[in-house]
Design a protein around this motif. Structure first.
Motif, PDB file in Angstrom:
ATOM      1  N   PHE A 152      10.507  -8.907  -7.440  1.00  0.00           N
ATOM      2  CA  PHE A 152       9.295  -9.123  -6.651  1.00  0.00           C
ATOM      3  C   PHE A 152       8.495 -10.339  -7.124  1.00  0.00           C
ATOM      4  O   PHE A 152       8.132 -11.206  -6.311  1.00  0.00           O
ATOM      5  CB  PHE A 152       8.416  -7.869  -6.699  1.00  0.00           C
ATOM      6  CG  PHE A 152       7.110  -8.033  -5.977  1.00  0.00           C
ATOM      7  CD1 PHE A 152       7.055  -8.063  -4.594  1.00  0.00           C
ATOM      8  CD2 PHE A 152       5.923  -8.161  -6.687  1.00  0.00           C
ATOM      9  CE1 PHE A 152       5.847  -8.218  -3.924  1.00  0.00           C
ATOM     10  CE2 PHE A 152       4.711  -8.318  -6.031  1.00  0.00           C
ATOM     11  CZ  PHE A 152       4.672  -8.346  -4.650  1.00  0.00           C
ATOM     12  N   ILE A 153       8.206 -10.420  -8.421  1.00  0.00           N
ATOM     13  CA  ILE A 153       7.384 -11.521  -8.938  1.00  0.00           C
ATOM     14  C   ILE A 153       8.060 -12.881  -8.706  1.00  0.00           C
ATOM     15  O   ILE A 153       7.410 -13.819  -8.210  1.00  0.00           O
ATOM     16  CB  ILE A 153       7.065 -11.320 -10.427  1.00  0.00           C
ATOM     17  CG1 ILE A 153       6.154 -10.092 -10.611  1.00  0.00           C
ATOM     18  CG2 ILE A 153       6.388 -12.558 -11.014  1.00  0.00           C
ATOM     19  CD1 ILE A 153       4.806 -10.201  -9.949  1.00  0.00           C
ATOM     20  N   LYS A 167       0.839  -1.210   0.000  1.00  0.00           N
ATOM     21  CA  LYS A 167       0.000   0.000   0.000  1.00  0.00           C
ATOM     22  C   LYS A 167       0.866   1.248   0.000  1.00  0.00           C
ATOM     23  O   LYS A 167       0.505   2.253  -0.635  1.00  0.00           O
ATOM     24  CB  LYS A 167      -0.907  -0.002   1.228  1.00  0.00           C
ATOM     25  CG  LYS A 167      -2.082   0.957   1.111  1.00  0.00           C
ATOM     26  CD  LYS A 167      -3.081   0.427   0.108  1.00  0.00           C
ATOM     27  CE  LYS A 167      -4.232   1.410  -0.098  1.00  0.00           C
ATOM     28  NZ  LYS A 167      -3.835   2.663  -0.779  1.00  0.00           N
ATOM     29  N   ASN A 168       2.004   1.202   0.678  1.00  0.00           N
ATOM     30  CA  ASN A 168       2.909   2.350   0.682  1.00  0.00           C
ATOM     31  C   ASN A 168       3.575   2.536  -0.675  1.00  0.00           C
ATOM     32  O   ASN A 168       3.772   3.657  -1.132  1.00  0.00           O
ATOM     33  CB  ASN A 168       3.984   2.182   1.756  1.00  0.00           C
ATOM     34  CG  ASN A 168       3.426   2.330   3.157  1.00  0.00           C
ATOM     35  OD1 ASN A 168       2.414   2.990   3.370  1.00  0.00           O
ATOM     36  ND2 ASN A 168       4.076   1.709   4.123  1.00  0.00           N
ATOM     37  N   ALA A 169       3.942   1.429  -1.310  1.00  0.00           N
ATOM     38  CA  ALA A 169       4.641   1.503  -2.592  1.00  0.00           C
ATOM     39  C   ALA A 169       3.712   1.871  -3.728  1.00  0.00           C
ATOM     40  O   ALA A 169       4.111   2.542  -4.685  1.00  0.00           O
ATOM     41  CB  ALA A 169       5.331   0.171  -2.891  1.00  0.00           C
ATOM     42  N   PHE A 208      12.502  -5.361  -1.180  1.00  0.00           N
ATOM     43  CA  PHE A 208      12.113  -4.713  -2.435  1.00  0.00           C
ATOM     44  C   PHE A 208      11.084  -3.618  -2.177  1.00  0.00           C
ATOM     45  O   PHE A 208      11.226  -2.480  -2.642  1.00  0.00           O
ATOM     46  CB  PHE A 208      11.539  -5.743  -3.406  1.00  0.00           C
ATOM     47  CG  PHE A 208      10.870  -5.117  -4.606  1.00  0.00           C
ATOM     48  CD1 PHE A 208      11.637  -4.598  -5.642  1.00  0.00           C
ATOM     49  CD2 PHE A 208       9.490  -5.030  -4.687  1.00  0.00           C
ATOM     50  CE1 PHE A 208      11.031  -3.996  -6.737  1.00  0.00           C
ATOM     51  CE2 PHE A 208       8.876  -4.440  -5.775  1.00  0.00           C
ATOM     52  CZ  PHE A 208       9.652  -3.921  -6.806  1.00  0.00           C
ATOM     53  N   LEU A 209      10.043  -3.941  -1.430  1.00  0.00           N
ATOM     54  CA  LEU A 209       8.964  -2.982  -1.201  1.00  0.00           C
ATOM     55  C   LEU A 209       9.413  -1.797  -0.355  1.00  0.00           C
ATOM     56  O   LEU A 209       8.878  -0.692  -0.489  1.00  0.00           O
ATOM     57  CB  LEU A 209       7.775  -3.687  -0.545  1.00  0.00           C
ATOM     58  CG  LEU A 209       7.052  -4.713  -1.422  1.00  0.00           C
ATOM     59  CD1 LEU A 209       5.977  -5.435  -0.628  1.00  0.00           C
ATOM     60  CD2 LEU A 209       6.449  -4.049  -2.661  1.00  0.00           C
ATOM     61  N   ASP A 210      10.390  -2.021   0.523  1.00  0.00           N
ATOM     62  CA  ASP A 210      10.919  -0.917   1.323  1.00  0.00           C
ATOM     63  C   ASP A 210      11.689   0.085   0.471  1.00  0.00           C
ATOM     64  O   ASP A 210      11.876   1.234   0.887  1.00  0.00           O
ATOM     65  CB  ASP A 210      11.843  -1.449   2.427  1.00  0.00           C
ATOM     66  CG  ASP A 210      11.064  -2.022   3.602  1.00  0.00           C
ATOM     67  OD1 ASP A 210       9.890  -1.660   3.767  1.00  0.00           O
ATOM     68  OD2 ASP A 210      11.641  -2.849   4.344  1.00  0.00           O
ATOM     69  N   GLY A 211      12.119  -0.342  -0.712  1.00  0.00           N
ATOM     70  CA  GLY A 211      12.979   0.519  -1.526  1.00  0.00           C
ATOM     71  C   GLY A 211      12.330   1.099  -2.760  1.00  0.00           C
ATOM     72  O   GLY A 211      13.020   1.769  -3.544  1.00  0.00           O
ATOM     73  N   VAL A 212      11.020   0.869  -2.959  1.00  0.00           N
ATOM     74  CA  VAL A 212      10.378   1.377  -4.180  1.00  0.00           C
ATOM     75  C   VAL A 212       9.186   2.262  -3.848  1.00  0.00           C
ATOM     76  O   VAL A 212       8.600   2.162  -2.773  1.00  0.00           O
ATOM     77  CB  VAL A 212       9.911   0.227  -5.105  1.00  0.00           C
ATOM     78  CG1 VAL A 212      11.080  -0.608  -5.562  1.00  0.00           C
ATOM     79  CG2 VAL A 212       8.850  -0.618  -4.431  1.00  0.00           C
ATOM     80  N   GLN A 213       8.842   3.111  -4.795  1.00  0.00           N
ATOM     81  CA  GLN A 213       7.664   3.966  -4.681  1.00  0.00           C
ATOM     82  C   GLN A 213       7.206   4.296  -6.095  1.00  0.00           C
ATOM     83  O   GLN A 213       7.956   4.868  -6.884  1.00  0.00           O
ATOM     84  CB  GLN A 213       7.994   5.256  -3.930  1.00  0.00           C
ATOM     85  CG  GLN A 213       6.817   6.210  -3.804  1.00  0.00           C
ATOM     86  CD  GLN A 213       5.752   5.716  -2.843  1.00  0.00           C
ATOM     87  OE1 GLN A 213       6.067   5.342  -1.724  1.00  0.00           O
ATOM     88  NE2 GLN A 213       4.495   5.730  -3.269  1.00  0.00           N
ATOM     89  N   THR A 267      11.892  -1.492 -14.743  1.00  0.00           N
ATOM     90  CA  THR A 267      13.129  -0.870 -14.248  1.00  0.00           C
ATOM     91  C   THR A 267      13.274  -0.916 -12.725  1.00  0.00           C
ATOM     92  O   THR A 267      14.385  -0.754 -12.209  1.00  0.00           O
ATOM     93  CB  THR A 267      13.215   0.605 -14.695  1.00  0.00           C
ATOM     94  OG1 THR A 267      12.088   1.334 -14.160  1.00  0.00           O
ATOM     95  CG2 THR A 267      13.215   0.711 -16.211  1.00  0.00           C
ATOM     96  N   SER A 268      12.195  -1.136 -12.007  1.00  0.00           N
ATOM     97  CA  SER A 268      12.250  -1.072 -10.543  1.00  0.00           C
ATOM     98  C   SER A 268      12.683  -2.385  -9.913  1.00  0.00           C
ATOM     99  O   SER A 268      13.068  -2.418  -8.743  1.00  0.00           O
ATOM    100  CB  SER A 268      10.877  -0.698  -9.981  1.00  0.00           C
ATOM    101  OG  SER A 268       9.941  -1.740 -10.217  1.00  0.00           O
ATOM    102  N   GLY A 269      12.577  -3.476 -10.673  1.00  0.00           N
ATOM    103  CA  GLY A 269      12.814  -4.794 -10.112  1.00  0.00           C
ATOM    104  C   GLY A 269      11.526  -5.537  -9.825  1.00  0.00           C
ATOM    105  O   GLY A 269      11.559  -6.670  -9.330  1.00  0.00           O
TER     106      GLY A 269
END
Length: 296
Positions: free
Chosen positions: A259-260, A131-133, A169-174, A252-254
């Motif tokens: 993630f997948i 939800k944050n990302a 991963f989720l901590d580092g993307v937005q 480009t984000s990974g």
């Protein structure tokens, strides 16, 4: 307007008004005698604050909502809806905790409940980060999509490593959009609610689960949609720009490469779904249409 009259008008205590002033939620002028003078705008602002606080919204969240006052209505609605969605997610988690408490009272199987509680905490950690990302409608959709695959117990080291990879991963993307695309996105999704999101996700999963039947049943509609997407009209539209922004983020984000694959290692059920998605993609290519993107 002085504070006594403000309190009567807004049904607030002096202590509450003073607190909102101290938090920077309202900024009345100060008279020569030191008394605060609240304008009509200040009073209307305090009325909104009173409503939002009554709904259990924190002062930090209220600050963000009130910053939207000069933006389009869609932005304000989006901010309120996002908070509503977060609270709904919290309530869902609390309901699951309540069920575990009832199970513990009935069985007193501490080990079993502890394992289920740990899995629930893992699920909550991923959903909060999703939800944050991915804020707004897409965040709701992606949480709705992945939530069922987060119910599996983490039993192997491979699953634990995958879980930690997902969190990192989720901590580092937005996922962010330019201002004009953000405005378009808010207006486009303003009418989307939880029921519609659930229906859309269920339809996608149903189509992927039986792609032959889906293509046979919707061949004409798919062909018309693909023709429209190939048109200059579509490629000059905001919808096309939004689609391209999402594709670029995924590539480009990974998201596609990190993630997948981690979700596939974490959940056997998601791995099975992903394999069906890839088969659907191949079928689209065989039919002469471009493949589906590696989105949920």
């Amino acid at each position: 307007m002085l504070i006594n009259e403000v309190c009567k008008t807004c049904a607030l205590t002096k202590k509450a008004v003073a607190y909102y002033v101290a938090q920077g939620l309202v900024a009345p002028s100060v008279q020569e005698n030191g008394y605060r003078d609240f304008s009509d705008e200040d009073v209307e602002r305090l009325k909104k604050i009173s409503v939002l606080r009554g709904l259990g919204i924190s002062t930090a969240e209220i600050q963000r909502i009130l910053l939207e006052k000069d933006s389009k209505e869609a932005f304000l609605k989006g901010a309120l809806q996002e908070i509503s969605d977060r609270k709904r997610m919290e309530m869902d988690i609390m309901q699951e905790r309540q069920q575990l408490l009832q199970e513990l009272a009935k069985t007193q199987d501490w080990t079993c409940v502890q394992e289920k509680l740990q899995q629930l905490q893992n699920k909550q950690s991923v959903l909060e980060r999703l939800k944050n990302a991915f804020p707004g409608y897409y965040g709701n959709y992606i949480c709705q999509h992945f939530a069922p695959y987060l119910n599996e117990a983490v039993e192997t080291q491979e699953q634990q490593d995958a879980f930690e990879t997902i969190l990192d991963f989720l901590d580092g993307v937005q996922f962010e959009l330019p201002a004009d695309l953000q405005a378009y996105y808010c207006e486009l999704t303003a009418v989307y609610d939880e029921t519609l999101i659930e229906t859309m996700d269920a339809n996608v999963k149903r189509a992927v689960g039986d792609i032959e039947h889906f293509l046979e049943e919707h061949r004409e509609e798919i062909a018309a949609w693909m023709n429209y997407k190939a048109s200059t009209e579509y490629q000059a539209s905001m919808a096309f720009r939004l689609e391209q922004a999402l594709k670029q983020f995924n590539s480009t984000s990974g998201y596609n490469e990190v993630f997948i694959p981690a979700m596939c290692r974490l959940s056997k059920a998601y791995q099975a779904y992903h394999e069906m998605l890839m088969k659907s993609d191949q079928k689209f290519v065989q039919e002469g249409w471009y493949g589906q993107e590696e989105t949920p």
